[in-house]
Design a protein around this motif. Structure first.
Motif, PDB file in Angstrom:
ATOM      1  N   THR A 165       0.826  -1.202   0.000  1.00 49.67           N
ATOM      2  CA  THR A 165       0.000   0.000   0.000  1.00 49.67           C
ATOM      3  C   THR A 165       0.858   1.249   0.000  1.00 49.67           C
ATOM      4  O   THR A 165       1.950   1.272   0.574  1.00 49.67           O
ATOM      5  CB  THR A 165      -0.952   0.032   1.210  1.00 49.67           C
ATOM      6  N   TYR A 166       0.383   2.286  -0.660  1.00 48.18           N
ATOM      7  CA  TYR A 166       0.932   3.628  -0.491  1.00 48.18           C
ATOM      8  C   TYR A 166       0.752   4.033   0.986  1.00 48.18           C
ATOM      9  O   TYR A 166       0.001   3.376   1.723  1.00 48.18           O
ATOM     10  CB  TYR A 166       0.145   4.626  -1.335  1.00 48.18           C
ATOM     11  N   PRO A 167       1.370   5.148   1.418  1.00 48.57           N
ATOM     12  CA  PRO A 167       1.044   5.712   2.735  1.00 48.57           C
ATOM     13  C   PRO A 167      -0.395   6.231   2.709  1.00 48.57           C
ATOM     14  O   PRO A 167      -0.684   7.336   2.248  1.00 48.57           O
ATOM     15  CB  PRO A 167       2.057   6.857   2.892  1.00 48.57           C
ATOM     16  N   PHE A 168      -1.315   5.412   3.159  1.00 48.61           N
ATOM     17  CA  PHE A 168      -2.735   5.677   2.979  1.00 48.61           C
ATOM     18  C   PHE A 168      -3.514   4.881   4.020  1.00 48.61           C
ATOM     19  O   PHE A 168      -2.940   4.283   4.925  1.00 48.61           O
ATOM     20  CB  PHE A 168      -3.134   5.291   1.540  1.00 48.61           C
ATOM     21  N   VAL A 169      -4.817   4.848   3.864  1.00 47.94           N
ATOM     22  CA  VAL A 169      -5.690   4.087   4.755  1.00 47.94           C
ATOM     23  C   VAL A 169      -5.302   2.609   4.712  1.00 47.94           C
ATOM     24  O   VAL A 169      -5.128   2.035   3.634  1.00 47.94           O
ATOM     25  CB  VAL A 169      -7.163   4.262   4.329  1.00 47.94           C
ATOM     26  N   LEU A 170      -5.164   1.998   5.885  1.00 50.59           N
ATOM     27  CA  LEU A 170      -4.780   0.597   5.967  1.00 50.59           C
ATOM     28  C   LEU A 170      -5.984  -0.294   5.660  1.00 50.59           C
ATOM     29  O   LEU A 170      -7.085  -0.051   6.141  1.00 50.59           O
ATOM     30  CB  LEU A 170      -4.244   0.285   7.357  1.00 50.59           C
ATOM     31  N   SER A 171      -5.770  -1.335   4.871  1.00 50.09           N
ATOM     32  CA  SER A 171      -6.850  -2.241   4.472  1.00 50.09           C
ATOM     33  C   SER A 171      -7.210  -3.203   5.597  1.00 50.09           C
ATOM     34  O   SER A 171      -6.339  -3.716   6.299  1.00 50.09           O
ATOM     35  CB  SER A 171      -6.437  -3.057   3.245  1.00 50.09           C
ATOM     36  N   TRP A 172      -8.501  -3.490   5.726  1.00 46.66           N
ATOM     37  CA  TRP A 172      -8.941  -4.532   6.660  1.00 46.66           C
ATOM     38  C   TRP A 172      -8.278  -5.865   6.323  1.00 46.66           C
ATOM     39  O   TRP A 172      -8.001  -6.670   7.209  1.00 46.66           O
ATOM     40  CB  TRP A 172     -10.457  -4.722   6.557  1.00 46.66           C
ATOM     41  N   SER A 173      -8.043  -6.123   5.029  1.00 39.42           N
ATOM     42  CA  SER A 173      -7.571  -7.451   4.609  1.00 39.42           C
ATOM     43  C   SER A 173      -6.242  -7.826   5.245  1.00 39.42           C
ATOM     44  O   SER A 173      -5.979  -9.009   5.477  1.00 39.42           O
ATOM     45  CB  SER A 173      -7.456  -7.521   3.083  1.00 39.42           C
ATOM     46  N   LEU A 174      -5.381  -6.847   5.551  1.00 38.12           N
ATOM     47  CA  LEU A 174      -4.117  -7.172   6.200  1.00 38.12           C
ATOM     48  C   LEU A 174      -4.377  -7.789   7.570  1.00 38.12           C
ATOM     49  O   LEU A 174      -3.831  -8.851   7.899  1.00 38.12           O
ATOM     50  CB  LEU A 174      -3.250  -5.923   6.344  1.00 38.12           C
ATOM     51  N   PHE A 175      -5.205  -7.142   8.380  1.00 36.97           N
ATOM     52  CA  PHE A 175      -5.501  -7.654   9.716  1.00 36.97           C
ATOM     53  C   PHE A 175      -6.277  -8.967   9.644  1.00 36.97           C
ATOM     54  O   PHE A 175      -6.102  -9.852  10.491  1.00 36.97           O
ATOM     55  CB  PHE A 175      -6.288  -6.627  10.509  1.00 36.97           C
ATOM     56  N   GLU A 176      -7.153  -9.105   8.660  1.00 39.26           N
ATOM     57  CA  GLU A 176      -7.907 -10.348   8.514  1.00 39.26           C
ATOM     58  C   GLU A 176      -6.973 -11.508   8.185  1.00 39.26           C
ATOM     59  O   GLU A 176      -7.123 -12.611   8.721  1.00 39.26           O
ATOM     60  CB  GLU A 176      -8.984 -10.172   7.446  1.00 39.26           C
ATOM     61  N   ALA A 177      -5.997 -11.259   7.318  1.00 33.69           N
ATOM     62  CA  ALA A 177      -5.013 -12.293   7.003  1.00 33.69           C
ATOM     63  C   ALA A 177      -4.180 -12.644   8.235  1.00 33.69           C
ATOM     64  O   ALA A 177      -3.892 -13.817   8.497  1.00 33.69           O
ATOM     65  CB  ALA A 177      -4.114 -11.830   5.862  1.00 33.69           C
ATOM     66  N   MET A 178      -3.801 -11.633   9.011  1.00 32.73           N
ATOM     67  CA  MET A 178      -3.034 -11.886  10.229  1.00 32.73           C
ATOM     68  C   MET A 178      -3.849 -12.715  11.217  1.00 32.73           C
ATOM     69  O   MET A 178      -3.309 -13.619  11.869  1.00 32.73           O
ATOM     70  CB  MET A 178      -2.603 -10.557  10.854  1.00 32.73           C
ATOM     71  N   ALA A 179      -5.144 -12.417  11.329  1.00 32.58           N
ATOM     72  CA  ALA A 179      -5.990 -13.175  12.250  1.00 32.58           C
ATOM     73  C   ALA A 179      -6.087 -14.639  11.848  1.00 32.58           C
ATOM     74  O   ALA A 179      -6.259 -15.512  12.699  1.00 32.58           O
ATOM     75  CB  ALA A 179      -7.384 -12.555  12.309  1.00 32.58           C
TER      76      ALA A 179
END
Length: 414
Positions: free
Chosen positions: A315-329
């Motif tokens: 990602t650019y320096p921007f809003v963080l995607s939910w998908s990153l945290f979902e993948a981590m979970a």
């Protein structure tokens, strides 16, 4: 307490908060463009509003953004005025104000407290603008002026709001003082009961083949496949990744539109532009292992994360995607860009492997290294989930904080 949510695509970021407020006996309503008829969802009364048609008029290009927001604000105001005529008065208005809808609502209800979902304040200059040299700003001298005008909607809302909420510190810190001090950093929350590792997960491809944890699956997810989320970097790295991992199945999720950033040339999509760029370097047999899935239902998305051996996130320096945290979970082993919003929540070689956003070779190197090292994948995956459970769990961490924020908002001085 009477709570009115404003979101053009309700429930959006308010999915859990609105439901819990209704479950706990509060009178919860929502105004949105998403529906055409009055409906009920999880105890929330959803009311439509429609954008009023307008005659043709000339508008300065820098003012198109504000013009669109005022148009939506007027339309939302007219729908809210009908609610007031029916004797409705909210105690609290919670708005994702990014599209302007809530701009005139406290003219109707001056005693209502307003809380804003503060997604982003537009900042000029690197890295917020001009981060990617492949897509430079059109005019470095005038771009700060254009961006300043994009924030008019933010500033007009600051004057009528009592508090803000923002999912990450990176997003909150883009907002200027004094309003920054009124923003609470509370994430939307990750449902760690639903998002878990599942050794028995299966993901079925269009041809009927079922992929499992026994397969070498690499995943890449965007809402839309576009440069803001590193699609171009990923695609340019793909030929080498396929060469070095002859058994890898690459699953790509995302639509063909544009969520952020520049639009592609007329008649084209970013998806196809970068396919065309790299396709000649990928033999047909390798290309058969690349699966563009488009947008998929959420249950299939969860299964995709559960079968992923390595999940890539840029990602650019921007809003963080939910998908990153979902993948981590889901205990996926992550390779991500070392951009500021990622660095807030991910630590290199503790919860993910981090690479420079533009370094496609490093992306492949780290992906290959993890594909060859089951122990490292397991270690990173467990640590990633532990981090999400500790800091972003929906029920234990985020919802209680959100509910406390609503209580404080309702009691805030006008």
């Amino acid at each position: 307490m009477k709570v009115l949510f404003i979101h053009q695509n309700f429930p959006g970021q308010f999915k859990h908060l609105a439901s819990v407020l209704a479950l706990r006996g509060h009178e919860v309503k929502a105004l949105t463009l998403r529906v055409k008829q009055r409906a009920t969802w999880n105890g929330v009364e959803i009311l439509p509003y429609a954008i009023r048609p307008r005659g043709e008029q000339k508008t300065h290009p820098w003012m198109l953004d504000l013009d669109s927001k005022v148009t939506r604000a007027e339309s939302c105001y007219l729908a809210a005025r009908e609610m007031k005529a029916g004797s409705y008065t909210p105690d609290v208005i919670i708005s994702h104000h990014g599209w302007g809808e809530s701009l005139f609502l406290r003219d109707l209800w001056p005693s209502a407290r307003m809380g804003l979902f503060c997604e982003l304040y537009h900042l000029p200059g690197y890295p917020h603008a001009g981060f990617d040299p492949e897509f430079p700003v059109r005019d470095a001298e005038t771009d700060p002026m254009r961006i300043r005008l994009k924030n008019i909607n933010n500033h007009l809302h600051f004057d009528i709001a009592q508090a803000g909420i923002s999912p990450t510190r990176f997003q909150a810190d883009t907002f200027p003082q004094p309003f920054r001090d009124r923003i609470s950093v509370i994430h939307d929350g990750i449902d760690t009961r639903a998002l878990v590792a599942n050794p028995g997960a299966r993901f079925v491809l269009e041809d009927g083949r079922a992929l499992s944890r026994e397969d070498e699956v690499v995943t890449f997810v965007n809402r839309n496949l576009e440069p803001y989320r590193g699609y171009h970097v990923f695609m340019r790295a793909l030929p080498r990744l396929l060469r070095e991992r002859p058994d890898a199945q690459v699953l790509i999720v995302g639509g063909e539109g544009v969520s952020y950033g520049a639009k592609p040339p007329a008649g084209k999509t970013w998806k196809q532009i970068y396919i065309d760029e790299v396709r000649g370097a990928i033999p047909d047999a390798d290309w058969a292992r690349v699966h563009f899935l488009g947008r998929i239902p959420y249950d299939r998305f969860v299964a995709l994360l559960q079968v992923s051996r390595v999940h890539l996130y840029l990602t650019y320096p921007f809003v963080l995607s939910w998908s990153l945290f979902e993948a981590m979970a889901c205990e996926a082993a992550i390779v991500a860009s070392s951009t500021e919003p990622v660095l807030e929540s991910v630590e290199h070689d503790e919860t993910a492997r981090l690479v420079d956003f533009f370094d496609g070779d490093a992306l492949v190197d780290q992906t290959v290294d993890l594909l060859e090292d089951a122990e490292a994948r397991a270690r990173l995956g467990r640590a990633a989930r532990d981090s999400i459970v500790a800091n972003y769990d929906l029920r234990r961490v985020c919802l209680p904080q959100q509910m406390d924020w609503v209580t404080r908002l309702a009691e805030a001085p006008l």
